[in-house]
Design a protein around this motif. Structure first.
Motif, PDB file in Angstrom:
ATOM      1  N   ALA A 250       0.785  -1.080  -0.010  1.00 61.21           N
ATOM      2  CA  ALA A 250       0.049   0.226   0.132  1.00 61.21           C
ATOM      3  C   ALA A 250       0.921   1.148   0.107  1.00 61.21           C
ATOM      4  O   ALA A 250       1.223   1.768   1.051  1.00 61.21           O
ATOM      5  N   CYS A 251       1.321   1.802  -1.097  1.00 65.30           N
ATOM      6  CA  CYS A 251       1.937   3.026  -1.342  1.00 65.30           C
ATOM      7  C   CYS A 251       2.089   3.524  -2.718  1.00 65.30           C
ATOM      8  O   CYS A 251       2.105   2.808  -3.749  1.00 65.30           O
ATOM      9  N   HIS A 252       1.995   4.707  -2.963  1.00 62.45           N
ATOM     10  CA  HIS A 252       2.037   5.502  -4.024  1.00 62.45           C
ATOM     11  C   HIS A 252       3.392   4.875  -4.774  1.00 62.45           C
ATOM     12  O   HIS A 252       4.497   4.757  -4.051  1.00 62.45           O
ATOM     13  N   ASN A 253       3.234   4.780  -6.192  1.00 62.85           N
ATOM     14  CA  ASN A 253       4.399   4.419  -6.923  1.00 62.85           C
ATOM     15  C   ASN A 253       4.884   5.758  -7.562  1.00 62.85           C
ATOM     16  O   ASN A 253       5.044   5.910  -8.574  1.00 62.85           O
ATOM     17  N   THR A 254       5.591   6.575  -6.467  1.00 61.85           N
ATOM     18  CA  THR A 254       5.944   7.752  -7.030  1.00 61.85           C
ATOM     19  C   THR A 254       7.253   8.283  -6.400  1.00 61.85           C
ATOM     20  O   THR A 254       7.309   9.445  -6.024  1.00 61.85           O
ATOM     21  N   THR A 255       8.296   7.230  -6.542  1.00 63.55           N
ATOM     22  CA  THR A 255       9.658   7.646  -6.249  1.00 63.55           C
ATOM     23  C   THR A 255      10.085   8.872  -7.276  1.00 63.55           C
ATOM     24  O   THR A 255      11.006   9.568  -6.917  1.00 63.55           O
ATOM     25  N   LEU A 256       9.648   8.379  -8.329  1.00 68.15           N
ATOM     26  CA  LEU A 256      10.303   9.050  -9.677  1.00 68.15           C
ATOM     27  C   LEU A 256       9.477  10.069 -10.169  1.00 68.15           C
ATOM     28  O   LEU A 256       8.375   9.968 -10.208  1.00 68.15           O
ATOM     29  N   ASN A 257      10.103  11.365 -10.960  1.00 64.07           N
ATOM     30  CA  ASN A 257       9.431  12.087 -11.448  1.00 64.07           C
ATOM     31  C   ASN A 257      10.044  12.774 -12.613  1.00 64.07           C
ATOM     32  O   ASN A 257       9.740  13.900 -13.309  1.00 64.07           O
ATOM     33  N   PHE A 258      11.022  11.943 -13.317  1.00 65.88           N
ATOM     34  CA  PHE A 258      11.657  12.325 -14.646  1.00 65.88           C
ATOM     35  C   PHE A 258      10.931  11.919 -15.773  1.00 65.88           C
ATOM     36  O   PHE A 258       9.902  11.512 -15.587  1.00 65.88           O
ATOM     37  N   CYS A 259      11.345  12.109 -16.970  1.00 65.09           N
ATOM     38  CA  CYS A 259      10.830  12.097 -18.347  1.00 65.09           C
ATOM     39  C   CYS A 259      11.327  10.787 -18.709  1.00 65.09           C
ATOM     40  O   CYS A 259      11.346  10.698 -20.057  1.00 65.09           O
ATOM     41  N   LYS A 260      11.461   9.527 -18.183  1.00 65.73           N
ATOM     42  CA  LYS A 260      11.986   8.331 -18.761  1.00 65.73           C
ATOM     43  C   LYS A 260      10.761   7.251 -18.215  1.00 65.73           C
ATOM     44  O   LYS A 260      10.261   7.368 -17.213  1.00 65.73           O
ATOM     45  N   PHE A 261      10.505   6.573 -19.176  1.00 62.22           N
ATOM     46  CA  PHE A 261       9.234   5.338 -18.805  1.00 62.22           C
ATOM     47  C   PHE A 261      10.143   4.396 -17.807  1.00 62.22           C
ATOM     48  O   PHE A 261      11.172   4.169 -18.145  1.00 62.22           O
ATOM     49  N   CYS A 262       9.297   3.951 -16.892  1.00 64.86           N
ATOM     50  CA  CYS A 262       9.988   3.270 -15.532  1.00 64.86           C
ATOM     51  C   CYS A 262       8.736   2.598 -14.822  1.00 64.86           C
ATOM     52  O   CYS A 262       7.987   3.384 -14.531  1.00 64.86           O
ATOM     53  N   VAL A 285       0.378  -6.020  -7.117  1.00 61.53           N
ATOM     54  CA  VAL A 285      -1.061  -5.379  -7.063  1.00 61.53           C
ATOM     55  C   VAL A 285      -0.804  -4.286  -5.896  1.00 61.53           C
ATOM     56  O   VAL A 285      -0.555  -4.692  -4.732  1.00 61.53           O
ATOM     57  N   ILE A 286      -0.953  -3.072  -6.320  1.00 59.97           N
ATOM     58  CA  ILE A 286      -0.748  -2.082  -5.435  1.00 59.97           C
ATOM     59  C   ILE A 286      -2.162  -1.978  -4.595  1.00 59.97           C
ATOM     60  O   ILE A 286      -2.911  -2.321  -4.832  1.00 59.97           O
ATOM     61  N   GLY A 287      -1.701  -1.656  -3.429  1.00 68.10           N
ATOM     62  CA  GLY A 287      -2.884  -1.453  -2.029  1.00 68.10           C
ATOM     63  C   GLY A 287      -3.571  -0.181  -2.063  1.00 68.10           C
ATOM     64  O   GLY A 287      -3.418   0.561  -2.778  1.00 68.10           O
ATOM     65  N   CYS A 288      -3.867   0.055  -0.773  1.00 71.46           N
ATOM     66  CA  CYS A 288      -4.770   1.345  -0.810  1.00 71.46           C
ATOM     67  C   CYS A 288      -3.779   2.395  -0.110  1.00 71.46           C
ATOM     68  O   CYS A 288      -3.436   2.898   0.990  1.00 71.46           O
ATOM     69  N   GLY A 289      -2.984   3.025  -1.054  1.00 73.34           N
ATOM     70  CA  GLY A 289      -1.728   3.806  -0.982  1.00 73.34           C
ATOM     71  C   GLY A 289      -2.228   5.273  -1.477  1.00 73.34           C
ATOM     72  O   GLY A 289      -1.341   5.764  -1.771  1.00 73.34           O
ATOM     73  N   VAL A 400     -10.028  -8.461  -1.619  1.00 68.33           N
ATOM     74  CA  VAL A 400     -11.150  -7.071  -1.900  1.00 68.33           C
ATOM     75  C   VAL A 400     -10.392  -6.279  -2.863  1.00 68.33           C
ATOM     76  O   VAL A 400      -9.542  -5.548  -2.612  1.00 68.33           O
ATOM     77  N   ALA A 401     -10.886  -5.918  -4.077  1.00 71.66           N
ATOM     78  CA  ALA A 401     -10.564  -4.900  -5.109  1.00 71.66           C
ATOM     79  C   ALA A 401     -11.196  -3.764  -5.327  1.00 71.66           C
ATOM     80  O   ALA A 401     -12.496  -3.864  -5.705  1.00 71.66           O
ATOM     81  N   LEU A 402     -10.769  -2.788  -4.957  1.00 74.26           N
ATOM     82  CA  LEU A 402     -11.335  -1.291  -4.899  1.00 74.26           C
ATOM     83  C   LEU A 402     -11.075  -0.409  -6.006  1.00 74.26           C
ATOM     84  O   LEU A 402      -9.929  -0.397  -6.169  1.00 74.26           O
ATOM     85  N   ALA A 403     -11.796   0.343  -6.486  1.00 76.89           N
ATOM     86  CA  ALA A 403     -11.621   1.177  -7.717  1.00 76.89           C
ATOM     87  C   ALA A 403     -11.024   2.504  -7.041  1.00 76.89           C
ATOM     88  O   ALA A 403     -11.205   2.724  -5.879  1.00 76.89           O
ATOM     89  N   GLY A 404     -10.343   3.212  -8.002  1.00 73.94           N
ATOM     90  CA  GLY A 404      -9.874   4.555  -7.481  1.00 73.94           C
ATOM     91  C   GLY A 404      -8.566   4.354  -6.632  1.00 73.94           C
ATOM     92  O   GLY A 404      -8.123   3.473  -6.324  1.00 73.94           O
ATOM     93  N   ALA A 426      -6.882  -4.607  -2.051  1.00 75.20           N
ATOM     94  CA  ALA A 426      -6.421  -3.779  -2.890  1.00 75.20           C
ATOM     95  C   ALA A 426      -6.995  -2.325  -3.468  1.00 75.20           C
ATOM     96  O   ALA A 426      -8.182  -2.403  -3.275  1.00 75.20           O
ATOM     97  N   GLY A 427      -6.339  -1.534  -4.015  1.00 76.14           N
ATOM     98  CA  GLY A 427      -7.049  -0.266  -4.521  1.00 76.14           C
ATOM     99  C   GLY A 427      -6.431  -0.282  -6.012  1.00 76.14           C
ATOM    100  O   GLY A 427      -5.736  -1.039  -6.519  1.00 76.14           O
TER     101      GLY A 427
END
Length: 487
Positions: A250-262, A285-289, A400-404, A426-427
């Motif tokens: 459960a965590c945003h997948n946002t360590t990176l902010n550059f302009c390369k696909f990853c 599978v990302i959780g409620c992050g 449990v699979a939640l949208a958004g 999961a979110g």
């Protein structure tokens, strides 16, 4: 009469101490080698008739594209760090009930993609809609996908040119075909298997809602609620060889902010697991992050941090798969339904006309979008059709699979309330359109509480009934899918 302490010292032979130390070192070394240095086969578990099949496909755009996730970007992609992938895990129980879980290294899954794909797989493979689960890793280093009425971060959010919009549309059409073929490959690969569930922990996620004099801002909050659980579904062949690993965090997948696909930390974690276990497919599978960020994540070391977070998560998965997993038995029971989430009262036409004059381009675009809806339909929508899916594996595991973009309060509450078998929440499933705040966060305000609605075509924020509606529907579906217990 006083008592005197008598100190008695006993001198042991020095050679005995050295011998003892060497023995302890040898035992420790053998223990470590056994636990880490050699592949560990599946622990003995009661036999259950399962079939499983996995498949993977590269979905990295073949040309430079505008990227999804950050409004501050001013240019399209410039190469890649690693490939983005879509993966599928097909499972079949002894009664021939099938479940297919698809994971993608993308910001989100648009609702139209879910609707199209479920129709196609139902026609081709007779897979019911409730037995198809889609999850996006929410990497912010993937391509922007074409916009729909219910999309977040679509083409209007970035102000794309007609050519860029067409490019995004073409990518989305190609993606649909790849996902359909991917599911077919996973189904074709079905063969005898065993399933086991275990979990571990990883600690790099931190609550990102920091209370300040200006209200709740995005920043590291070490005292905020988190969910550091790492659920793992282990899939082994009949002879005990590891074939697939489904894991979550459960965590945003946002360590990176550059302009390369990853794929960011989630992509690196999958890579490390597959490197450690050749021939194995690792699916994230990302959780409620929704209100969780990976920390640290600051430039210029954020790529190093992303790899470190990926390694930390992969290590947690390794810890889980070498433990004694709980056997997971069938049958598969699944349910998916909509609940109509209510929005708070929308702004008036006069308020939107005033907002349309704002110097903030996102405030202007949001006002223009809602005014256009008001003109075309005579009113602004008051509800959102919210998807909730629950999958039961007999009495051994409930997913449990939640949208958004769901905040962590939902995961913590549902795992506390749903007694019995382990609960995996999961979110970012099936339809990623915006944030789903809890009542607490809705009342606190801030980005996740309603501010992010500015970047969607939705009026927002949600009404105070949002948490109750989601939780009540989850409980309703869990009752449908959990197998009746024998006396």
């Amino acid at each position: 009469m006083s008592k005197r302490k008598v100190n008695i010292s006993v001198r042991r032979p020095v050679t005995l101490n050295w011998v003892l130390a060497l023995c302890l070192i040898a035992v420790a070394g053998l223990t470590y080698q056994k636990a880490v240095g050699q592949p560990r086969a599946a622990p003995e578990m009661p036999q259950e008739k399962w079939k499983a099949g996995a498949a993977s496909v590269v979905i990295t755009p073949e040309q430079s594209m505008w990227m999804a996730g950050y409004a501050a970007r001013t240019k399209p992609s410039e190469g890649k760090v690693n490939d983005l992938r879509a993966k599928a895990l097909a499972l079949e129980d002894a009664q021939s009930n099938r479940l297919v879980i698809v994971t993608v290294d993308l910001l989100g899954i648009p609702r139209y993609l879910r609707d199209w794909l479920e129709g196609q797989v139902n026609e081709r493979y007779k897979l019911p809609p409730e037995n198809l689960l889609l999850n996006a890793s929410h990497t912010h280093c993937g391509p922007a996908i074409m916009e729909t009425d219910y999309s977040i971060y679509g083409d209007s959010f970035y102000g794309l040119s007609p050519e860029e919009i067409q490019q995004s549309k073409q990518y989305a059409e190609s993606l649909q075909k790849k996902l359909l073929e991917l599911i077919g490959q996973a189904v074709d690969n079905l063969s005898e298997a065993r399933l086991g569930y275990a979990h571990a922990r990883a600690g790099f996620a931190m609550n990102r809602r920091l209370k300040t004099e200006r209200g709740y801002q995005i920043g590291p909050n070490p005292d905020g609620p988190v969910d550091h659980d790492v659920p793992v579904l282990r899939v082994d062949s009949a002879d005990g060889k590891l074939r697939a690993v489904l894991f979550g965090y459960a965590c945003h997948n946002t360590t990176l902010n550059f302009c390369k696909f990853c794929g960011d930390y989630a992509g690196f974690a999958q890579q490390y697991i597959e490197e450690a276990h050749p021939g194995t497919t690792a699916l994230f599978v990302i959780g409620c992050g929704g209100d969780q960020n990976p920390y640290p994540r600051e430039e210029p070391r954020n790529l190093d941090y992303s790899m470190q977070h990926g390694r930390a998560l992969a290590n947690a998965v390794e810890a889980a798969i070498i433990s004694n997993p709980r056997p997971v038995r069938g049958p598969i029971r699944a349910a998916i339904e909509q609940t109509m989430l209510e929005f708070a009262a929308p702004p008036s036409k006069e308020q939107l006309e005033q907002q349309k004059k704002s110097e903030n381009k996102y405030e202007r675009r949001h006002a223009e979008t809602l005014l256009n809806e008001l003109q075309q339909k005579g009113k602004i929508r008051t509800t959102y059709p919210y998807l909730i899916q629950v999958v039961g594996f007999g009495n051994d595991l409930t997913m449990v699979a939640l949208a958004g973009e769901v905040v962590v309060d939902y995961s913590l509450r549902l795992k506390a309330e749903l007694a019995g078998s382990p609960v995996w929440v999961a979110g970012y499933c099936n339809d990623v359109f915006g944030y789903i705040p809890s009542l607490r966060i809705l009342n606190e305000g801030g980005y996740e509480g309603g501010g992010a609605m500015l970047y969607t075509p939705l009026p927002g924020p949600f009404a105070p009934s949002v948490e109750k509606q989601v939780i009540d529907k989850v409980h309703e579906l869990v009752k449908k899918v959990r197998a009746p217990r024998s006396n």
